[in-house]
Design an enzyme around this catalytic site. Structure first.
Site, short mmCIF file in Angstrom:
data_model
loop_
_atom_site.label_atom_id
_atom_site.label_comp_id
_atom_site.label_asym_id
_atom_site.label_seq_id
_atom_site.Cartn_x
_atom_site.Cartn_y
_atom_site.Cartn_z
N GLY A 290 -5.39 42.64 56.37
CA GLY A 290 -6.80 42.76 55.99
C GLY A 290 -7.74 42.39 57.13
N HIS A 313 0.98 43.31 51.56
CA HIS A 313 1.49 44.24 50.56
C HIS A 313 1.36 45.68 51.03
CE1 HIS A 313 1.69 45.37 46.01
NE2 HIS A 313 2.88 45.38 46.58
N ILE A 404 -8.22 30.70 52.08
CA ILE A 404 -9.51 31.35 52.32
C ILE A 404 -10.17 31.57 50.97
CG2 ILE A 404 -10.70 33.28 53.42
CD1 ILE A 404 -8.89 31.87 55.39
N LYS A 408 -18.39 32.98 46.00
CA LYS A 408 -18.41 33.48 44.63
C LYS A 408 -17.62 32.57 43.67
CE LYS A 408 -19.17 38.28 45.97
NZ LYS A 408 -19.52 37.93 47.37
N VAL A 446 -18.52 38.89 54.74
CA VAL A 446 -18.12 39.09 56.13
C VAL A 446 -18.54 40.48 56.56
CG1 VAL A 446 -16.20 39.18 57.75
CG2 VAL A 446 -16.18 37.52 55.88
N SER A 449 -16.11 43.84 57.08
CA SER A 449 -14.82 43.81 56.39
C SER A 449 -14.72 44.99 55.43
CB SER A 449 -14.66 42.50 55.62
OG SER A 449 -15.66 42.37 54.63
N GLU A 541 -22.00 40.46 39.17
CA GLU A 541 -22.78 40.12 40.35
C GLU A 541 -23.90 39.14 40.02
OE1 GLU A 541 -22.58 43.74 43.54
OE2 GLU A 541 -24.09 43.89 41.97
#
Length: 616
Positions: A290, A313, A404, A408, A446, A449, A541
């Site tokens: 990622g 994965h 990490i 949220k 980020v 990302s 959200e």
């Protein structure tokens, strides 16, 4: 060899210059006529100075310098060398010469040697700049440099080093009133940033270069907006974000990017501290394919790990980062494991196989709307998957485990955020009963990302719009990928066990402002060339994110960009129960059941809100 020929040539020139300096020092002292009784002293001085100065110049490295790039550092070196050489010469002549060495001759010898040697060396730079880089009138773009400081000097020098092929600087812009109407490197300061439009028009400017590495994002944004109205090209001297990734040199001028508008000071990593806990260790990085995971892998290579094991994965992303690391760091042992962190047995097998010393756990389902639609997958991957890793780390005696996390997770309104909060609880609980130091690192969005707003906005702009923003008042914290990765690694070095580290994200940024900035940087006018469309908030959200709960509060660390949240109590029994329930029934849980389950450990995760979301 060429360097030997160059050294011998410089020595030959210095022999002539030192003898000339010795002669001039006596000639000036005795007003054009050296007395006969001082003739032998002069001869002793000449040969002694020749031998001593050449030896001193060699020891001081004067023959190893590229003098076409001479600066104040080289000038000081000549001063030191001339001083040492003069002192040694006077000492030798004092004992060998029949007549006393006049003090005034010694002073003159120092001055004339310094002048002649300095002039000969700096002549290389003068020739380089004025002979090999000739002025070609009317053939270059006119460049205006914003910032008449050290960075501005770097920008001008870079243009000169490129032989003005990419532009000729004609003026500076600087808000310091003391610099107005003065010159820097022969180039005038033409006004403040409010005068940019006037200066561009009056001086036929083709390009503006921003050279203000310490300026805030607001200042850079204002300059960008002013400049874009003039229609000229806009570039910037790279600062924090390119330097972090190591992709560019400090003197490379490039296009302005949206990261520059955040205006945050550079991250400074304590290399000695970080190297101390990573050097020689087998380091696991989950989610290694990622955005964050792959960058952590890149950053780790700086600290001499014994082995990097990349777990993930998705085979394609794991393959890409593996090939990159093998190509760029052939001396570091790289291993890969395609594994699902929900697979408890395989995780335990991999841990037993490599027995890692440090783990960076970046694997997670992170997309808020997707996890609202698939809440059971968020439970299984983020909670149970993380518990599997923590359990295996404890069994094999991992030294440091770094989770990490995300902003949220604070007062979560989304399933994704709630699962990450539960994961933080798992880490804190495991730390109390394990020799492994378990810590979490919490930060916001980020830039760049996968799935983040910047790539999405760029795709929409490329298609001609509209650029979609959920709400005009929505704000988020932002970091760059290298910045976040370096701070995560630094937090691992500070781990004592059980902490939730909070990264200083700077000021939150309005998403709509970010969209407008990106549209402008793409050469368009917001709401004119590219429309902005507000689509409404999506399930889960919030208008704004938080980095702390009301109960936590923070305490400072020795790194000014990292803080520690005070631990809040965790009910271990309820936590174990939720993990057991997910393992037994996770795939079959309904959305309402997922919410009820999360509420057992996060009472503030309100059921009525989640029900309303689930029915949308």
């Amino acid at each position: 060899m060429l360097w030997r020929k160059r050294t011998l040539m410089l020595m030959a020139i210095d022999v002539v210059l030192v003898n000339l300096a010795a002669f001039l020092s006596f000639y000036i002292r005795f007003e054009g006529s050296i007395p006969s009784e001082y003739t032998l002293t002069y001869y002793h001085s000449a040969w002694a100075a020749t031998l001593i100065y050449l030896a001193v110049f060699y020891v001081f490295g004067l023959y190893k310098r590229l003098w076409q790039y001479a600066s104040t550092g080289e000038l000081l070196l000549i001063v030191f060398a001339a001083t040492v050489g003069t002192a040694a010469t006077v000492t030798v002549v004092y004992f060998l010469a029949p007549m006393r060495f006049p003090h005034s001759v010694a002073a003159l010898l120092w001055f004339t040697t310094l002048f002649l040697i300095g002039a000969s060396r700096f002549a290389w730079r003068i020739i380089q700049e004025n002979v090999f880089t000739p002025h070609v009138p009317g053939s270059q773009r006119q460049v205006l440099v914003v910032g008449a400081g050290d960075a501005g000097v770097v920008a001008v020098r870079e243009l000169k080093n490129r032989n003005y092929h990419e532009g000729r600087p004609v003026g500076f812009i600087d808000d310091d009133l003391k610099k107005q109407h003065l010159q820097l490197m022969g180039i005038p300061v033409l006004g403040t940033h409010k005068d940019i439009a006037r200066v561009v028009k009056n001086h036929n400017i083709d390009e503006v270069v921003i050279a203000m590495p310490s300026a805030s994002g607001e200042v850079i944004r204002e300059i960008v907006q002013i400049t874009e109205k003039t229609g000229v090209d806009l570039k910037i001297l790279p600062g924090v974000y390119d330097l972090l990734s190591g992709k560019v040199d400090t003197k490379e001028i490039r296009e302005v990017q949206v990261e520059d508008l955040l205006g945050r000071e550079q991250v400074n990593v304590d290399l000695e501290q970080v190297a101390g806990y990573l050097a020689g260790e087998t380091v696991f990085v989950t989610g290694g394919g990622g955005s964050i995971g792959s960058e952590i892998c890149r950053q780790i290579t700086r600290f001499n790990p014994g082995k990097i094991v990349i777990l993930g994965h998705g085979e394609n992303s794991i393959f890409d980062i593996e090939q990159e690391l093998r190509t760029e760091h052939p001396g570091i042992e790289i291993a890969t494991e395609i594994v699902d962190i929900k697979d408890r047995e395989k995780i335990q097998l991999v841990f037993e196989r490599y027995r890692p010393g440090v783990i960076f756990h970046a694997a997670a389902h992170k997309h808020v709307p997707l996890m609202e639609k698939n809440p059971e997958e968020a439970l299984k991957n983020n909670i149970v998957g993380s518990f599997n890793l923590a359990e295996a780390a404890d069994k094999v005696g991992v030294k440091i485990f770094v989770l990490i996390s995300t902003d949220k997770a604070v007062n979560p309104t989304s399933v994704m955020g709630a699962t990450k909060r539960v994961t933080e609880m798992i880490i804190q609980t495991m730390d109390k009963r394990s020799k492994t130091k378990f810590v979490a690192v919490r930060f916001g969005n980020v830039l760049g990302s996968r799935g983040s707003v910047i790539p999405t906005f760029k795709k929409q702009i490329k298609k001609g719009g509209p650029v979609t923003v959920t709400h005009p008042e929505m704000v988020r914290f932002f970091m760059t990928i290298p910045e976040a990765s370096q701070l995560v690694i630094q937090a691992g070095a500070m781990a004592q066990g059980g902490e939730i580290f909070i990264l200083d994200m700077g000021k939150p940024v309005k998403i709509v402002d970010l969209a407008r900035d990106l549209i402008r940087l793409s050469g368009f006018e917001p709401d004119v060339d590219i429309p902005i469309k507000f689509t409404g908030m999506r399930p889960g959200e919030k208008l704004y994110e938080e980095l702390l709960t009301a109960e936590e509060g923070t305490s400072a660390t020795k790194h000014k960009r990292i803080f520690v949240a005070k631990p809040s109590p965790v009910e271990t029994a309820k936590l174990e129960e939720i993990i057991h329930t997910i393992r037994e029934q996770g795939t079959y849980l309904s959305k309402d059941e997922v919410v009820e389950l999360l509420q057992t450990v996060i009472p503030t995760f309100r059921k009525q809100t989640a029900k309303a979301v689930a029915n949308q």
